[in-house]
Structures are given as structure tokens and as C-alpha cells.
Motif scaffolding. Structure first.
Motif, PDB file in Angstrom:
ATOM      1  N   TYR A  82       0.824  -1.199   0.000  1.00 16.93           N
ATOM      2  CA  TYR A  82       0.000   0.000   0.000  1.00 16.93           C
ATOM      3  C   TYR A  82       0.867   1.261   0.000  1.00 16.93           C
ATOM      4  CZ  TYR A  82      -3.833  -3.186   1.127  1.00 16.93           C
ATOM      5  OH  TYR A  82      -4.736  -4.188   1.080  1.00 16.93           O
ATOM      6  N   ARG A  83       1.986   1.206   0.699  1.00 17.67           N
ATOM      7  CA  ARG A  83       2.889   2.360   0.742  1.00 17.67           C
ATOM      8  C   ARG A  83       3.548   2.621  -0.612  1.00 17.67           C
ATOM      9  NH1 ARG A  83       3.372   6.569   4.368  1.00 17.67           N
ATOM     10  NH2 ARG A  83       2.522   5.863   6.346  1.00 17.67           N
ATOM     11  N   LEU A  84       3.871   1.544  -1.345  1.00 17.19           N
ATOM     12  CA  LEU A  84       4.550   1.691  -2.636  1.00 17.19           C
ATOM     13  C   LEU A  84       3.583   2.072  -3.747  1.00 17.19           C
ATOM     14  CD1 LEU A  84       6.962  -1.395  -2.582  1.00 17.19           C
ATOM     15  CD2 LEU A  84       7.505   0.979  -2.036  1.00 17.19           C
ATOM     16  N   ASN A  85       2.348   1.618  -3.620  1.00  9.21           N
ATOM     17  CA  ASN A  85       1.375   1.769  -4.703  1.00  9.21           C
ATOM     18  C   ASN A  85       0.620   3.098  -4.635  1.00  9.21           C
ATOM     19  OD1 ASN A  85       0.159   0.703  -7.043  1.00  9.21           O
ATOM     20  ND2 ASN A  85      -1.660   0.148  -5.880  1.00  9.21           N
ATOM     21  N   VAL A  86       1.306   4.152  -4.201  1.00  8.26           N
ATOM     22  CA  VAL A  86       0.664   5.465  -4.108  1.00  8.26           C
ATOM     23  C   VAL A  86       0.371   6.017  -5.508  1.00  8.26           C
ATOM     24  CG1 VAL A  86       0.921   7.830  -3.283  1.00  8.26           C
ATOM     25  CG2 VAL A  86       1.826   5.942  -1.930  1.00  8.26           C
ATOM     26  N   PHE A  87       1.355   5.929  -6.391  1.00 10.03           N
ATOM     27  CA  PHE A  87       1.195   6.452  -7.742  1.00 10.03           C
ATOM     28  C   PHE A  87       1.814   5.459  -8.730  1.00 10.03           C
ATOM     29  CE2 PHE A  87       1.811   9.106 -11.433  1.00 10.03           C
ATOM     30  CZ  PHE A  87       0.734   9.987 -11.401  1.00 10.03           C
TER      31      PHE A  87
END
Length: 493
Positions: A348-353
Motif C-alpha cells: 500500500y505504501r509503494l502503490n501510491v502512484f
């Protein structure tokens, strides 16, 4: 010279990727390799049998070179080294590293000298630039220390800052020295297809922020080029893009590479080493193949993403850094999360953009300019001239599925250039394999976009705008998202 001896040395010369010369005891050129002729713009007929000092009308009459060769002949020294600065006739001013030694391989015990030449002009310029940076920064800090010498506490803080900056500059210099040895594709991203334009639009959207970016795409699509494009358009562009390939390092070395270690932290650690996070402080860190990061290190990476802090191996002191993170993977991280191989909170932290780099088969209109670019690039490197690509060849390339994407295309074109004996490109790979069966399960880019937006809307319980909304996750203005929903006919059932 015996024929067998010459054949052996011809093979030795051609298997080396730096300029080499074989000289006889009179210092005349017996043989030179291909890289010598390419580097110095000379031809065999003007080189073989010529006294080394008379090459190119006496341009090689260099005092240091004379000293080196005379020393070898007089004292039988092996592996002598010299560094020379010289203005060569055809290639201009260069800094060359010479390595030479006398050898005794001839059956008649004749003496020959093998002379290796390495062009270190760029490395020396980079080295001088880095040394100037260190000198400038050190001078600035010394002035700061002098101004605060009346206050002991400030002076101690200044000394700590000097030490920190020196270590960071030393680590950055070591990193850049390694990078200089690699061959990078610094050229612009090539293509004008709608799919590529959309990717570049997303790059423009996110470059000026500090938001974490996840680049998705198949192997060979150019994910690293997109990472460099983001960094090059960001506020951090004046510092180096620091890269770590999580798949290229053993699991037991990745932690030390990322977070650094103290002297004696583990067997073989004979000095303190700054990790890539410290080297990238104030810059951008690109974590390639993030899906390969060991599960036990994912929690430590999550902490850096959340709080910007970590500890070096062997040191309990917390270090804070300001690093912009860009990651890339060709894996389906959602599937990895489901299978327990990747932490959901890190995902979830990596998949921001997320930015998805389209495969080459979805960029068919980009293939002709890519072919022209790589054919010219490879031809220059190999000393060839290819100025005609037959329509039949281009059609074969355009109709191929390209499972290896742009990287596979470059390899195919290199083989084609090597095997082309005229100015016309001759394709040696069989690209007539059928991939029609793959079309049954392939979706259009629009269908993929629709599915992705619907998935995010479901995840946010159809909350379009505001905090923790679909628009925030997708990085879109709420009116833009509503417009895309209308165009794709997305409605809540």
C-alpha cells in the motif's frame, strides 16, 4: 614472426575490449586490434610495420611513452604503467592509461612488447569534478567552523557536519565511480504512441512532487528510463539518481547495501560503509526489482518510507534521511501479497502512484523510430554504415510479439547489423512465429484502465474525492476522474 605465434596474439588482441598494440624489439607495430583503430581513427596499412613514434606523422612521439618503452627494453620490467595527457591528431586531447610489458613467447626468443591503452578522460574529469565538490564543501564548512569557534557547542556540531558530509561525498563518489563503468542509455525516451504519451503525461504529473512512485511493466520495457525521467524532471535532479537492483544482490548483502554497516558489524566488514539511503539523502533512490526484496527486510524498508529513519548494521543510533523513493517490478505484487511473499502494508505504501510501462506490442507505431535509433547507434559502435531498412524487414519486426520488449529488439538489431555486409539491414532472426493464440486473453488499454479504476473505487467504497478517495489514490483531480468514469461508462451498480 612465426605464423602460429601471430595467430595466437591476433586472438588475444581481438578478445580484449580496449586498444592493444603488439610491438617488436625495434618498437615497430606488429599488430593492433580493432579497438585501437576505432579509438585513434587509424588504419592497418598506416600502422603495421611503422615505428610507434612515427604513427600518424609523429603524433605518437610522446616523451612519457619513450621513457616507458626504453625502461622495459633495458631492464626487462613487466607491467609498467604510465598515465599521459596528449593532443592526438584525429581525436583531440585525451588522458590515456598505458600498460606495457615485455613478453617472450616467440620460439626464436625474440622480444615483443604488448602495449594496452585505456581512455580515462571521462573518469578523470568526473574525478576532478568530485574532488572539486569535496574541496568546495570542505572549505565552506571550515569557514562555518571558524565563525563559530567562540562557542564550543557550535564548533562540535560543525565538526560532526563536516564528518557527515565527507562520508556522504566519499560514498557518493564511490557510487558514481561504479556508475561510470556501466553503459547507460542516456538518450531520450523514443516514441509518440498514445500509450507512451499517457505514460509521459503521468511522469509530468508526478515529477515535481516527493510522492513514492511504483513503475510496473514487463521485462525490457524501459522502466529504468521512466525512473530517470521522473528524477530528471524533479527538484532533486542536481543530485545523482542512486540505484539498487534488489535481484542482483544476495539476500545477506542487500541490507548492508541499503542501510550500510559499521566496522566489525559482521565477518569481513573491515570499515564503515554508508548505505544507499544515506548516499541518496536529498536525492532519489531507485529500487529496481522490488518484488525480489526478502520478506525480512520489507519491514525495515516500510519504516524508512513511513518515518524516514533507520539504523546501520552494528549501530543502534537512528539515522534520519530525506529520500524520494521510486520502485519498479515486473511481478504482480497483489498476487505476491496474496501468496504471503510480500507485505500488504508495504504494498500500500509503494502503490501510491503506479505507472505502467506498456509492452512493445502495444506500441507498434513506436517500432520504426526505435529501429532507426538502435540501428544507427549500433552501426556507429561497430564502425558500419546501414542506411536502408527494407520494407519486408520492417514488417517482420512490426508483426512480431516481442516478449522481451525493447531489450529483445536491441539484441535482434545488433545481430542484424553484425550480419549485414552492405548498407542494407539483413535480419538473421526468424520473427515469423505466430502469437495469435495470445490475442484471446489480451485486453485493450482502455479495458485495463476501466478495470483498474473500478478496482480502486471498490477499494474506497466508491468515494470519488476527498481524503483516502479514489481520486487521491489515482493522483487525479476529481473532475478528471469523473470525466474518465463517464467516458468509460463506469457507474456504481
Amino acid at each position: 614472426m612465426p605464423k602460429l605465434f601471430l595467430e595466437v596474439f591476433t586472438k588475444v588482441l581481438e578478445f580484449t575490449d580496449e586498444p592493444l598494440l603488439l610491438l617488436d624489439s625495434d618498437l615497430k607495430v606488429v599488430k593492433a586490434n580493432h579497438f585501437f583503430y576505432i579509438t585513434f581513427s587509424l588504419k592497418p596499412e598506416n600502422t603495421e610495420g611503422v615505428l610507434i613514434y612515427d604513427l600518424a606523422s609523429g603524433q605518437w612521439n610522446i616523451p612519457k611513452l619513450r621513457k616507458l618503452l626504453e625502461k622495459i627494453l633495458s631492464k626487462n620490467n613487466i607491467f609498467n604503467n604510465f598515465e599521459i595527457k596528449h593532443n592526438f591528431e584525429h581525436i583531440g586531447p585525451k588522458i590515456m592509461h598505458l600498460k606495457a610489458g615485455r613478453i617472450y613467447k616467440d620460439v626464436n626468443h625474440k622480444q615483443f612488447i604488448l602495449l594496452g591503452i585505456e581512455d580515462i578522460t571521462e573518469q578523470e574529469h568526473d574525478k576532478q569534478h568530485l574532488e572539486k565538490m569535496v574541496k568546495t564543501r570542505t572549505a565552506e564548512l571550515k569557514r562555518a567552523k571558524q565563525a563559530a569557534e567562540d562557542e564550543k557547542l557550535i564548533a562540535e556540531d560543525a565538526m560532526c557536519e563536516i564528518k557527515k558530509l565527507k562520508e556522504q561525498l566519499k560514498a557518493e563518489r564511490a557510487y558514481l565511480t561504479e556508475e561510470i563503468k556501466l553503459e547507460y542509455n542516456h538518450e531520450k525516451i523514443i516514441g509518440s504512441s498514445d500509450t507512451l504519451k499517457y505514460v509521459l503525461y503521468k511522469v509530468e504529473q508526478i515529477a515535481q512532487t516527493n510522492t513514492t512512485v511504483l513503475i510496473l511493466g514487463e521485462t525490457g520495457t524501459g522502466k529504468e528510463l521512466i525512473a530517470r525521467a521522473i528524477h530528471g524532471s524533479s527538484k532533486r535532479k542536481n543530485k545523482a539518481l542512486v540505484k539498487v537492483n534488489c535481484a542482483a544482490l544476495p539476500a545477506n548483502l542487500i541490507e548492508s547495501e541499503l542501510f550500510g554497516h559499521e566496522k566489525g558489524a559482521f565477518t569481513g566488514s573491515d570499515r564503515r560503509q554508508l548505505g544507499r539511503f544515506e548516499v541518496a539523502d536529498g536525492a532519489t533512490l531507485f529500487l529496481d526489482e522490488i518484488g525480489e526484496l526478502p520478506l525480512e527486510l520489507q519491514s525495515k524498508l516500510l519504516r524508512v518510507l513511513q518515518d524516514g529513519e533507520f539504523e546501520r548494521l552494528g549501530n543502534p543510533k537512528t539515522i534520519k534521511v530525506d529520500v524520494r523513493i521510486i520502485t519498479a517490478t515486473n511481478r504482480n505484487l497483489e498476487k505476491e501479497v496474496e501468496d504471503g511473499r510480500f507485505r500488504a502494508d508495504l504494498w500500500y505504501r509503494l502503490n501510491v502512484f503506479p505507472i505502467t510501462m506498456p509492452p512493445l506490442r502495444e506500441r507498434v507505431t513506436d517500432i520504426p523510430p526505435l529501429v532507426d535509433f538502435y540501428v544507427q547507434k549500433i552501426s556507429r559502435r561497430l564502425g558500419k554504415t546501414i542506411d536502408h531498412i527494407p520494407r519486408k524487414v520492417m514488417s517482420s519486426i512490426e508483426n512480431y510479439h516481442w516478449p522481451g520488449n525493447v531489450r529483445e529488439l536491441e539484441n535482434v538489431l545488433e545481430r542484424a547489423v553484425i550480419n549485414s555486409s552492405s548498407s542494407k539491414l539483413h535480419l538473421v532472426d526468424d520473427l515469423r512465429k505466430s502469437y495469435k493464440h495470445l490475442g484471446k486473453n489480451l485486453k485493450t488499454l482502455e479495458a485495463i484502465e476501466r478495470d483498474y479504476i473500478v478496482g480502486v473505487l471498490k477499494q474506497t467504497n466508491w468515494k470519488v474525492s476527498g481524503s483516502n478517495s479514489a481520486a487521491q489514490i489515482l493522483g487525479l483531480n476529481r473532475s478528471t476522474l469523473r470525466g474518465r468514469m463517464r467516458k468509460l461508462n463506469i457507474t456504481r451498480s
